[in-house]
Design a protein around this motif. Sequence first.
Motif, PDB file in Angstrom:
ATOM      1  N   GLN A  79      12.027  -1.063   1.639  1.00 18.38           N
ATOM      2  CA  GLN A  79      10.805  -1.025   2.459  1.00 18.38           C
ATOM      3  C   GLN A  79       9.878   0.114   2.017  1.00 18.38           C
ATOM      4  N   LEU A  80      10.523   1.234   1.676  1.00 19.41           N
ATOM      5  CA  LEU A  80       9.715   2.379   1.235  1.00 19.41           C
ATOM      6  C   LEU A  80       9.017   2.077  -0.078  1.00 19.41           C
ATOM      7  N   SER A 114      20.675   1.661   4.375  1.00 25.48           N
ATOM      8  CA  SER A 114      19.979   2.606   3.509  1.00 25.48           C
ATOM      9  C   SER A 114      19.270   1.873   2.383  1.00 25.48           C
ATOM     10  N   LEU A 115      19.942   0.875   1.846  1.00 28.11           N
ATOM     11  CA  LEU A 115      19.315   0.095   0.768  1.00 28.11           C
ATOM     12  C   LEU A 115      18.075  -0.638   1.283  1.00 28.11           C
ATOM     13  N   HIS A 123       2.134  -0.943  -1.965  1.00 33.72           N
ATOM     14  CA  HIS A 123       0.947  -1.388  -1.218  1.00 33.72           C
ATOM     15  C   HIS A 123      -0.116  -0.284  -1.175  1.00 33.72           C
ATOM     16  N   ASP A 124       0.356   0.935  -0.964  1.00 32.32           N
ATOM     17  CA  ASP A 124      -0.597   2.064  -0.922  1.00 32.32           C
ATOM     18  C   ASP A 124      -1.275   2.245  -2.267  1.00 32.32           C
TER      19      ASP A 124
END
Length: 213
Positions: A11-12, A5-6, A18-19
């Motif tokens: 990654q999120l 989960s971490l 980046h977005d």
Amino acid sequence: MKGKSLQDLQQLKAKLAHDRERAAAEAAARQAAEKKAAAERDLFKRAAGPVAPLRHPVRVRLAGDPPPPIPVQHQLDEQRVLLESISDDFDATTLLDVDDAMSFRRPGVGLDVTRKLRKGHWSIQRELDLHGLRREDAREALAEFIRETHRQGIRCVRVVHGKGLGSPGKTPVLKGKVQGWLVQKKEVLAFVQARGDEGGAGALVVLLKPLGG
């Protein structure tokens, strides 16, 4: 499970960062493009400086049809004709030779010329018939005829003036006028009364100067 989960959370976050960077770059690019377009649109204004709008709309006055060209050559020709006009009052009787028949030869022209003319040495190339014309019309017609035939290089012509049998008192008024008119025309070298088969006393055979002579 807790470790996975971490990892997913990290990654999120990275994807979101980046977005955000990509969106910021696209926004900056759009802003730069808009500034460049605005600068190009305002280029003429900056070059021309401050301007004030016209009070009235621009109107163009179209010129009318140009005047017709002045016929200069025609006017010159008419002036030349007036200068060369022939007089009704000219008396040619003193200049005529009265031998076996009436004749005229310009000074410097020998007797042999009128003799040859009377004998048909030169062929008659054109004829002008003045029958029925008023004096003024006959004078203009004769002047034009002599001028044009000489211009065409014609040497010998016949002028029919009639014998005057239809005139009051049967006096050949036009005959004497034609003789006087011909004497005044510089194109005429000589003329003789026509032979019987060419009109006799009612016509003249006229010899014109050579073209350019």
